[in-house]
Every structure is written in structure tokens, then in C-alpha cells.
Design a protein around this motif. Structure first.
Motif, PDB file in Angstrom:
ATOM      1  N   LEU A  43       7.671   8.899   3.887  1.00 16.98           N
ATOM      2  CA  LEU A  43       8.863   8.191   4.370  1.00 16.98           C
ATOM      3  C   LEU A  43       8.950   8.195   5.896  1.00 16.98           C
ATOM      4  CD1 LEU A  43      11.605   9.339   1.811  1.00 16.98           C
ATOM      5  CD2 LEU A  43      10.748   7.011   2.134  1.00 16.98           C
ATOM      6  N   GLU A  44       8.400   9.235   6.505  1.00 16.68           N
ATOM      7  CA  GLU A  44       8.418   9.317   7.975  1.00 16.68           C
ATOM      8  C   GLU A  44       7.513   8.263   8.614  1.00 16.68           C
ATOM      9  OE1 GLU A  44       7.340  13.342   8.803  1.00 16.68           O
ATOM     10  OE2 GLU A  44       9.132  14.191   7.830  1.00 16.68           O
ATOM     11  N   ASN A  45       6.612   7.694   7.806  1.00 13.87           N
ATOM     12  CA  ASN A  45       5.649   6.727   8.336  1.00 13.87           C
ATOM     13  C   ASN A  45       6.021   5.281   8.022  1.00 13.87           C
ATOM     14  OD1 ASN A  45       3.982   8.821   9.313  1.00 13.87           O
ATOM     15  ND2 ASN A  45       3.080   9.094   7.274  1.00 13.87           N
ATOM     16  N   LYS A  53       7.577  16.812  -1.137  1.00 12.55           N
ATOM     17  CA  LYS A  53       7.055  17.046   0.215  1.00 12.55           C
ATOM     18  C   LYS A  53       6.142  15.912   0.660  1.00 12.55           C
ATOM     19  CE  LYS A  53       4.998  20.691   3.062  1.00 12.55           C
ATOM     20  NZ  LYS A  53       4.448  22.076   3.084  1.00 12.55           N
ATOM     21  N   LYS A  54       5.260  15.458  -0.241  1.00 18.09           N
ATOM     22  CA  LYS A  54       4.323  14.380   0.105  1.00 18.09           C
ATOM     23  C   LYS A  54       5.062  13.075   0.389  1.00 18.09           C
ATOM     24  CE  LYS A  54       0.183  16.078  -2.274  1.00 18.09           C
ATOM     25  NZ  LYS A  54      -0.787  15.852  -3.380  1.00 18.09           N
ATOM     26  N   LEU A 103      12.113   4.847  -1.619  1.00 17.14           N
ATOM     27  CA  LEU A 103      12.032   4.026  -0.409  1.00 17.14           C
ATOM     28  C   LEU A 103      13.395   3.487  -0.011  1.00 17.14           C
ATOM     29  CD1 LEU A 103      10.362   2.583   1.753  1.00 17.14           C
ATOM     30  CD2 LEU A 103       9.919   0.750   0.092  1.00 17.14           C
ATOM     31  N   PHE A 104      14.157   2.977  -0.988  1.00 13.75           N
ATOM     32  CA  PHE A 104      15.452   2.366  -0.669  1.00 13.75           C
ATOM     33  C   PHE A 104      16.462   3.405  -0.185  1.00 13.75           C
ATOM     34  CE2 PHE A 104      19.770   1.106  -2.042  1.00 13.75           C
ATOM     35  CZ  PHE A 104      19.930   0.001  -1.219  1.00 13.75           C
ATOM     36  N   GLU A 145       0.834  -1.212   0.000  1.00 16.46           N
ATOM     37  CA  GLU A 145       0.000   0.000   0.000  1.00 16.46           C
ATOM     38  C   GLU A 145       0.869   1.263   0.000  1.00 16.46           C
ATOM     39  OE1 GLU A 145      -2.948  -0.122   3.068  1.00 16.46           O
ATOM     40  OE2 GLU A 145      -4.010  -1.828   2.165  1.00 16.46           O
ATOM     41  N   TRP A 146       1.995   1.211   0.717  1.00 12.51           N
ATOM     42  CA  TRP A 146       2.899   2.374   0.710  1.00 12.51           C
ATOM     43  C   TRP A 146       3.416   2.619  -0.709  1.00 12.51           C
ATOM     44  CZ3 TRP A 146       7.475   4.283  -0.767  1.00 12.51           C
ATOM     45  CH2 TRP A 146       7.926   5.462  -0.159  1.00 12.51           C
TER      46      TRP A 146
END
Length: 328
Positions: A60-62, A54-55, A39-40, A11-12
């Protein structure tokens, strides 16, 4: 009901692709490659749009990638790739079924037993799923190489390999042209079927067509034999009609001269969308002074992968065959 790690990671990735897609006019698979890299590397600097940056920085913080094991990452990436492939109209944007990749890996592990170090090559690596699955099943240290001409697929393969912590050297090129690659111990490939448009390059091959375009899958078999060591092995996922086509006689003659047919495993039709798409696994060994034909090739008609008892019986028979083969 709590989501699994595979679902969370998928989902991410899917949401990251949707975010990029809102501002980048590109197909799903291209944006997926971008999302995997974000992501990597945990970095958005290579993105052009400030809103997307920004989004995705917030996204990435989650997520903490270290919370996911290799299998969870592999399955999540495969699901995302399959989502993109459903939207793709390109024939080459297809992925080897996981069960077929696992079986190929099992056969590779049997053939490579006893090797201290294995050099492996996939000349048509696509998204890299087949090669990564095979590497996982090899117990020995591996040097892996892959070639892929499609820019989207090689980006996906490279990103996936990074996520799965696989060291693979990729060549972004047409594999039927010369490769800067020393001979390998093992070739694995899910052969794409079709005509090869470059008649000039095809002219250098024994398996070129006498008239018109040559079959790319025939040329890839010859090229793979060129890049495997003496007595090295090749495992191909092939169309069931490979030896029934109009150029099959030339292919059979070439294999008779240059390789031993070690085995042919016909995969269950239920593993594919239709009977016309059904495939088999062909195992070859490049001829050498020390190599010899097996007393009896491994010839198997596999039952449905869902029939656990029948599969267990067949696998026991295959194990017994390999014991005898290695003792010859």
C-alpha cells in the motif's frame, strides 16, 4: 518501455491476490475482492494473517490510488476479474463484454433522455461491470440498485463500485424472490441462461414451466417487468435462441400482453467465443395507458465491432430511429 497506469494497477491487484493466496485457501476471485477492499480502504485490519497484513501494508505504501482516473481503475479491475474467471469453472462467473456494456449504455442514454432523475436496477448484476458502464453513460442523476445471489460476485461488485465511486445499493439475494425495491425507470440485465431449481418460487410466475423446472431467464424477464414503472424500459442481453426454445410461445404471449417490443439488436458473433454463445439486445417498454407500440421497432444486425466504418453507419441509422421514436 514504461508501463501504463492500467498495467501498474492491474499488477498491484494481481500481486496482492498472489500474496493473499499464499496464506488463504480460497479462489482467485474471492481473494481479489479482498485485495480491492484493502486498496480502497487503505487498510489491512480485516485480514486474519499477520504475514499477509505486513506484506500488503508495504504494498500500500507503493501505490497512490488518487493518481488513477476512473477509466484506468475500471480497466485494471476488469483485467483482474478476467484473470480470475479464466481460473473459475463456474458458468455464472462470466463478465459482459465491454463493447456490449457500452452499447447497452448508449441505448439506455437514448431511452432515458429527458428524465430528471433515473432509477435503474440490474437484477443479475454479477461483478457490476454492466451496471457501472451504463451509469457512466447516463447524463442525469442516478439512483442505482443491483441484486446478485453469488457471494463472490457481489463482493467484487461492491468493491469495484467503491473504487469507481459509484453509489449502488446491493441486494444479496435471489432476484426471483420478492425485493424491497420500489419500481424503477430502467432495468438492465445480461440474463443468465438455465433452469431455475426452486419450483415453489417459480409457481408464482406466469412464465413458470408446465412441467419440470422453469427457465430462469424467462422468470427474470417477468420479474423485471414487475419492478419497472408503467411505461418504463428494460434492456436485456439475451441468447439468440430465446424465442426458439420449447417455452418460447408462452414468453411471446406474455410479452404481447405486458410489454411493447421496442427493438432487437443482434450482436456480431465475433464478440463471443462461439456461435452458440452469440447474443442480442432486446429492448422492451412496460405497457401503460399512455404507451404505444413503435411504428417500426428498431431491428438491427450489427457488424463486427472492429469494422469502424460499418459501425458508424449503423449508429447513424440508430440515432435517426431514436429521433423518430421520441417524436411519436
Amino acid at each position: 518501455m514504461e508501463k501504463t497506469n492500467v498495467e501498474k494497477l492491474y499488477e498491484w491487484l494481481n500481486e496482492a491476490v498472489m500474496t493473499i493466496n499464499m496464506h488463504e485457501d480460497a479462489p482467485y476471485l474471492d481473494n481479489l475482492a479482498m485485495a480491492i477492499n484493502v486498496l480502497f480502504y487503505h487498510d489491512t485490519q480485516n485480514l486474519n494473517n499477520d504475514i499477509v497484513k505486513k506484506k500488503l501494508q508495504t504494498a500500500l505504501e507503493n501505490i497512490q490510488l488518487e493518481q488513477y482516473d476512473k477509466m484506468e481503475k475500471s480497466k485494471a479491475v476488469q483485467l483482474a476479474i478476467l484473470t480470475g474467471m479464466k481460473q473459475s469453472t463456474q458458468q455464472q462467473h462470466m463478465m459482459t463484454p465491454e463493447t456490449v456494456s457500452l452499447l447497452t449504455g448508449y441505448l439506455a442514454s437514448k431511452l432515458m433522455a429527458g428524465h430528471e432523475k433515473i432509477r435503474i436496477f440490474d437484477p443479475v448484476s454479477g461483478t457490476g461491470s454492466l451496471l457501472c458502464t451504463v451509469i457512466d453513460q447516463l447524463q442525469n442523476p442516478v439512483e442505482a440498485y443491483a441484486s446478485e445471489v453469488d457471494p463472490t460476485l457481489i463482493q467484487l461488485a461492491n468493491g469495484s463500485a467503491n473504487l469507481l465511486e459509484k453509489e449502488i445499493e446491493f441486494f444479496h439475494q435471489d432476484s426471483l424472490r420478492p425485493l424491497l425495491l420500489d419500481p424503477v425507470d430502467l432495468v438492465v440485465a445480461d440474463l443468465p441462461v438455465g433452469y431455475y431449481p426452486d419450483d415453489v418460487t417459480a409457481a408464482a410466475y406466469h412464465l413458470k414451466s408446465d412441467e419440470g423446472h422453469s427457465y430462469s431467464h424467462h422468470l427474470l424477464i417477468e420479474q423485471s417487468i414487475n419492478y419497472v414503472k408503467e411505461a418504463g424500459y428494460l434492456i436485456f442481453v439475451i441468447p439468440n435462441f430465446l424465442f426458439d426454445s420449447d417455452q418460447a410461445d408462452k414468453l411471446r404471449g406474455y410479452l404481447l400482453e405486458h410489454a411493447h417490443i421496442i427493438g432487437l439488436l443482434q450482436l456480431p458473433e465475433t464478440a463471443f467465443k462461439s456461435k452458440n454463445n452469440a447474443k442480442s439486445i432486446l429492448i422492451l417498454q412496460k405497457k401503460s395507458e399512455k404507451s404505444k407500440e413503435p411504428k417500426q421497432p428498431l431491428l438491427v444486425n450489427l457488424p463486427s465491432f472492429k469494422n469502424a466504418r460499418a459501425m458508424e453507419d449503423i449508429m447513424n441509422q440508430i440515432n435517426t430511429w431514436f429521433t423518430g421514436f421520441k417524436q411519436n
